[in-house]
Design an enzyme around this catalytic site. Structure first.
Site, mmCIF file in Angstrom:
data_model
loop_
_atom_site.group_PDB
_atom_site.id
_atom_site.type_symbol
_atom_site.label_atom_id
_atom_site.label_comp_id
_atom_site.label_asym_id
_atom_site.label_seq_id
_atom_site.Cartn_x
_atom_site.Cartn_y
_atom_site.Cartn_z
ATOM 1 N N GLU A 760 0.881 -1.168 0.000
ATOM 2 C CA GLU A 760 0.000 0.000 0.000
ATOM 3 C C GLU A 760 0.908 1.204 0.000
ATOM 4 O O GLU A 760 1.740 1.343 0.904
ATOM 5 C CB GLU A 760 -0.815 0.049 1.286
ATOM 6 C CG GLU A 760 -2.134 -0.655 1.224
ATOM 7 C CD GLU A 760 -2.863 -0.425 2.541
ATOM 8 O OE1 GLU A 760 -3.210 0.733 2.831
ATOM 9 O OE2 GLU A 760 -3.046 -1.408 3.271
ATOM 10 N N CYS A 794 -2.101 8.551 4.328
ATOM 11 C CA CYS A 794 -1.964 8.309 2.885
ATOM 12 C C CYS A 794 -3.237 8.712 2.157
ATOM 13 O O CYS A 794 -3.218 9.034 0.977
ATOM 14 C CB CYS A 794 -1.568 6.874 2.565
ATOM 15 S SG CYS A 794 -2.044 5.697 3.776
#
Ligand SMILES: Cc1cc2nc3c(=O)[nH]c(=O)nc-3n(C[C@H](O)[C@H](O)[C@H](O)COP(=O)(O)OP(=O)(O)OC[C@H]3O[C@@H](n4cnc5c(N)ncnc54)[C@H](O)[C@@H]3O)c2cc1C
Length: 1001
Positions: A760, A794
């Site tokens: 990720e 993020c």
């Protein structure tokens, strides 16, 4: 201390603080309420008789919307078409410019497309229940929707006529629910209705900026002057008044900003109250959301206690009966009036934010709801409050705000007449009821009269429309002749029957939100002073957590390789149970975990609590998922054999996690690898080693064998050494795209099995805002998405793309809201934005701002100069494609786009190659659908903020440069960590197919 001195002290410092359990269980409350609801039969008969007369009066007079008949005649519309137009008009009220309004109308009327979408989103018609508008039941056939009626209307009349009619409908809606666009207009309209008292309300959303708050202040002050000038010589309580929303007067009207709110807002409210006192008006503080109640009462206490208000009987506040604390509030107000030796006014309402309250309690994982979940409980509580208020006269002047004929009749019975209190109704509602009641009894009634322009009407209107449309609402059933009067008169105590039925059957407790399989993680309501204080003191005094020992990389890998076989053979159920025990341990050690998240990770209290909850949810979710996805599965096949798909661990998994979610992401990776049967070597970020060590210690305590889970501390080089090791059977990594690529290369360079990499990575996350979006909502969502956690998520918003037509207004509001944020020590409860993670990050971010100095359109000015603080900044860019890298901090980039250039904007956004989160703010469904079709981002959020994905609800992860998938916290995650095996057994091998032969016909 003499009583006099004590009283002076009280008056200086405000009245004693209010305290009552925030969300006590419904059953205990119901016991008392049901017991006290008993009345003699003759009283019940009188209530029946009066309520019946009132319902009949409503039904006789009910025409729904004033002026609608003329409107319909003018455009040759049927009533149902008129209603459909009203619904469209309501949506249009939020559109600032004519061109966009036209596009919105065309969007909704452009036929053909409707039928192509099987499942139509009703996002536009926020008020689809507005569809009811109190009269729909008689006019609309089952299955008819505003959309399909509008579609045929468009065909029949043509667009220009529909456009004109819609604008007219807008005006009509406005004048139905709003007394005037200005206070002067409202006062003039009111002067024709001497039979009513008035309380004026200056419409608008809560303030987002200091400038908004100032504007509201000026508008309240002006209104008070104007009301006073026309108030005549009547005495209180007969005099008119004003209703004030505290959230309109401060940009951060929230529990965590308590000190600041009390300091800044008390003098402002006091000033308004003094002006109202000088004119002897009624001055009522509206009731807002439950989490603001204690703050409101603190503030009201401080204002009330000011000696300058002595001798004035016009100060009042609203109390919501749907809140479980309503009776306690009344007691507090009564005592306050006693201490001050003054009469206070209390408006008793049922409450306007019920749906919001239920959602908030679920989201925050509270133990229970602060409001009742059955309407009849609210009604019962309302009557208990009525009794308490009436008994508190003359210290209190009760004002019963309701449009419900049964409630009205019950109040009159309880009061034994119509003296010593007043009723209240909203402008545009309850007209027939009160006209008839005043004629019959001469009771006093005050009208709550909203004042404002169309732009400010929306939020208020939506509340009213929802209220009119709700199935449970009195207004809605009273207007529907198919509902027998006897049903309407059924008493709340009869609906509830016994305390065991006090709760709504289909509204689960927040902890049961995810059904029987897994508990929701427990949260804390910061608006509940007692819970917040307990949390703060728990965090402060928490003993440090035990820390697992870090091993050298080689030892950890060797240990994990050795520990794999026995852990892999441990049944899935046992592995899952260890995760659940870990979740419980996390919850039990919550305060210590929060303390560590704050000291090591620089997290604010809210962020730290949310992170512990996310980690808990990961453990419970993957435990549940393991039981579903990793157990043997029978495959279909021919007779005479069995085929079973099974899953087993791959071997040693290396989990490398980032510092920005040092507990949640670390835990998510590790427990999913473990529950799939792998042994794990986990390396937390070098900036947050203690958090990783504490988590591992708790996992060991929860029953994960030490041989199966090993900890390695160190920087990127250590991580690299782990991933190149030939024993590694898989890597889970969260971090930068660049490091993910390096890992990918080093894995590919190895001989031996090709192993999975679950990565990720980052994103250049955009939010697209068009002209139909609600500026206040956009502002809230931008501020949260871009600046919460100092932008170090993020998912955080990096690139805001606003349609040119509305950009100035929206950006001004966003800048004002950003200015109202507190940047500072995250351990201070009032802090919104904490530090960035380290000096390197700060230097990089500061440099970015410096390089773009001539494009910086906003920079927060009140950030501490010492420490790792990066003041939130906004940087204007020409094109979306100009932002080519992820800027990981509280820096927002902004571009403007022209309405006819949406596709160019989408190309620019897609062109950066990332695909993590994306925000869309638009009320045009087709715009949202178009964007979703064009962009492949992993997580798209429409009309909300774009951070805080919830485990199991919003599986999280991106595409393109943003990650490999599968999504964390989603149903496809665990299997990626496992390897598959199919076991086929020929059951007929030993001589024949006995089971087939045994089949009977
Ligand atoms: C003059 C005036 C001033 C007002 N000021 C305020 C204010 O300051 N703050 C505020 O919040 N509201 C305020 N309101 C709005 C008020 O809350 C609603 O108009 C009122 O709740 C409608 O009640 P009713 O008796 O007319 O209708 P009813 O139909 O009898 O009651 C509807 C109410 O029941 C409650 N309810 C509905 N479903 C459920 C459920 N499942 N469980 C529990 N309760 C449920 C809700 O409160 C809902 O509004 C004001 C209203 C008036 C008339």
């Amino acid at each position: 201390m003499s009583p006099q001195v004590a009283r002076q002290k009280d008056q200086r410092e405000g009245l004693p603080a209010f305290s009552a359990p925030y969300a006590p269980p419904d059953e205990a409350l119901a016991e008392t309420l049901l017991r006290e609801a008993q009345r003699p039969a003759d009283a019940e008969a009188r209530i029946d008789a009066r309520a019946t007369r009132l319902v009949e009066a409503i039904r006789a007079k009910s025409g729904g919307l004033g002026g609608i008949e003329d409107f319909l005649r003018e455009y040759s519309l049927s009533t149902r078409e008129g209603l459909a137009l009203m619904v469209l008009a309501e949506a249009l009220l939020r559109v600032p410019d004519a061109a966009t309004a036209d596009r919105l109308i065309e969007d909704k009327l452009a036929t053909g497309d409707w039928t192509h979408h099987e499942v139509k989103s009703h996002a536009l018609f926020v008020s689809a229940s507005a569809w009811a508008l109190g009269i729909s039941a008689r006019i609309i056939q089952p299955g008819e929707t505003p959309e399909n009626i509008l579609e045929s209307l468009g065909k029949r009349l043509g667009l220009p006529a529909v456009r004109a009619a819609t604008r007219q409908a807008m005006r009509l809606l406005g004048s139905h629910f709003v007394l005037g666009q200005s206070i002067e207009e409202a006062l003039s309209r009111a002067s024709h209705h001497r039979e009513f008292r008035y309380s004026y309300d200056m419409l608008g959303e809560g303030a987002r900026t200091a400038a908004d708050a100032e504007r509201y202040f000026v508008s309240y002050a002006g209104a008070i002057r104007a009301i006073g000038q026309t108030a005549g010589n009547v005495q209180l309580p007969d005099r008119p008044g004003i209703s004030v929303k505290l959230s309109a007067l401060h940009p951060r009207y929230e529990a965590i900003s308590r000190e600041r709110v009390l300091e800044e807002l008390t003098p402002r409210v006091l000033e308004l109250a003094r002006q109202a006192k000088a004119l002897d008006l009624n001055f009522t503080i509206d009731a807002e959301e439950a989490d603001r109640l204690e703050l409101s009462l603190d503030l009201i206490g401080a204002v009330l206690a000011d000696p300058s208000l002595a001798g004035w009987d016009g100060f009042g506040l609203a109390v919501q009966a749907y809140q479980k604390r309503a009776l306690a509030i009344i007691d507090w107000v009564r005592d306050a009036a006693g201490v001050l030796d003054r009469r206070l006014m209390v408006r008793l309402v049922k409450g306007a934010y019920w749906d919001t309250e239920v959602k908030r309690a679920q989201e925050r994982g509270l133990a229970d709801y602060p409001v009742f979940t059955r309407k009849a409980m609210t009604d019962l509580n309302y009557m208990a409050c009525v009794t308490r208020l009436l008994a508190a006269r003359p210290h209190l002047y009760p004002q019963f705000a309701t449009h419900n004929a049964l409630t009205v009749a019950s109040v009159i019975e309880e009061a034994g007449g119509v003296e010593g209190y007043e009723f209240q109704r909203l402008h545009g509602m309850g007209e027939a009821l009160y006209e008839s009641l005043i004629e019959e009894t001469g009771v006093a009634c005050r009208v709550y009269a909203p004042v404002g322009g169309h732009r400010d009407l929306l939020a208020y209107l939506v509340r009213r429309l929802l209220e009119n449309g709700a199935n449970s609402s009195f207004v809605s059933v009273a207007a529907d002749p198919s509902v027998p009067v006897a049903d309407i008169l059924k008493r709340p105590q009869a609906w509830i029957a016994d305390a065991g039925h006090a709760r709504h059957r289909r509204i689960p407790l927040p902890r049961d939100l995810y059904g029987p399989l897994r508990k929701n993680s427990a949260g804390v309501e910061f608006g509940d002073g007692a819970s917040l204080a307990a949390l703060l003191s728990g965090v402060k005094s928490a003993a440090p957590l035990a820390l697992a020992r870090g091993e050298a990389a080689a030892d950890a890998l060797a240990g994990a390789a050795q520990g794999f076989a026995s852990w892999n053979e441990t049944p899935v159920e046992e592995r899952a149970a260890a995760l659940e025990r870990t979740a419980d341990l996390y919850e039990r050690n919550r305060d210590a975990l929060i303390a560590l998240l704050q000291s090591e990770g620089g997290k604010t209290l809210d962020d730290a609590l949310a992170e512990v909850r996310e980690a808990v949810d990961f453990c419970r979710y993957y435990a549940t998922e393991a039981r579903r996805a990793l157990v043997p599965e029978r495959m279909p096949g021919p007779t005479g054999e069995t085929n079973e798909l099974t899953h087993r661990g791959r071997g040693v998994f290396v989990c490398i996690s980032p510092w920005n979610f040092p507990l949640a992401i670390f835990t998510g990776q590790v427990v999913s690898a473990l529950v799939a049967g792998n042994s794990v070597t986990a390396k937390p970020a070098e900036q947050t080693p203690q958090m990783g060590a504490a988590a591992v210690a708790l996992m060991h305590e929860g029953g994960i064998p030490k041989s199966a889970l090993h900890l390695v501390l160190g920087d990127g080089k250590v991580g690299a050494a782990l991933t190149v090791d030939p024993r590694v059977a898989g890597v889970a990594f969260t971090g930068s795209t660049e490091v993910a690529r390096q890992i990918n290369r080093s894995l590919a360079a190895k001989d031996g099995p090709i192993v999975p990499l679950i990565a990720e990575t980052g994103g250049i996350n955009a939010m697209i805002v068009d002209a139909t979006a609600l500026p206040e909502q956009v502002t809230d969502d931008v501020i949260t998405s871009a600046f919460r956690s100092a932008g170090q998520r993020c998912s955080a918003l990096r690139l805001l793309c606003v349609q040119e037509d509305v950009a100035d207004r929206i950006l001004e509001m966003i800048e004002g809201a950003a200015r109202a944020l507190v940047v500072g020590d995250p351990r201070e409860i009032a802090t919104h934005v904490g530090p960035v993670i380290d000096a390197e990050a700060k230097e990089k971010l500061d440099k970015w701002v410096a390089v773009h100095a001539n494009r910086v359109c906003f920079r927060h000015e009140a950030a501490p100069s010492a420490g790792l603080y990066v003041p939130p900044a906004i940087i204007a860019l020409d094109r979306a494609r100009d932002l080519t890298e992820e800027v990981f901090g509280p820096i927002l980039h902004v571009v403007r786009w022209r309405a006819d250039e949406l596709d160019r904007l989408l190309d620019d956004i897609a062109g950066n190659g990332y695909g993590l989160t994306l925000g869309i703010h638009s009320r045009i469904d087709q715009t949202a659908e178009h964007i979703v079709r064009r962009l492949a981002n992993g997580n798209i959020y429409v009309n909300r903020n774009m951070i805080g994905a919830v485990v199991g609800t919003q599986p999280f992860g991106g595409s393109g440069l943003s990650g490999t998938g599968p999504k964390a916290g989603g149903p496809n995650y665990l299997r990626r960590f496992a390897t598959e095996q199919v076991i086929t057994v020929n059951t007929a091998a030993a001589g024949g197919n006995a089971s087939l032969l045994a089949e009977s016909e």
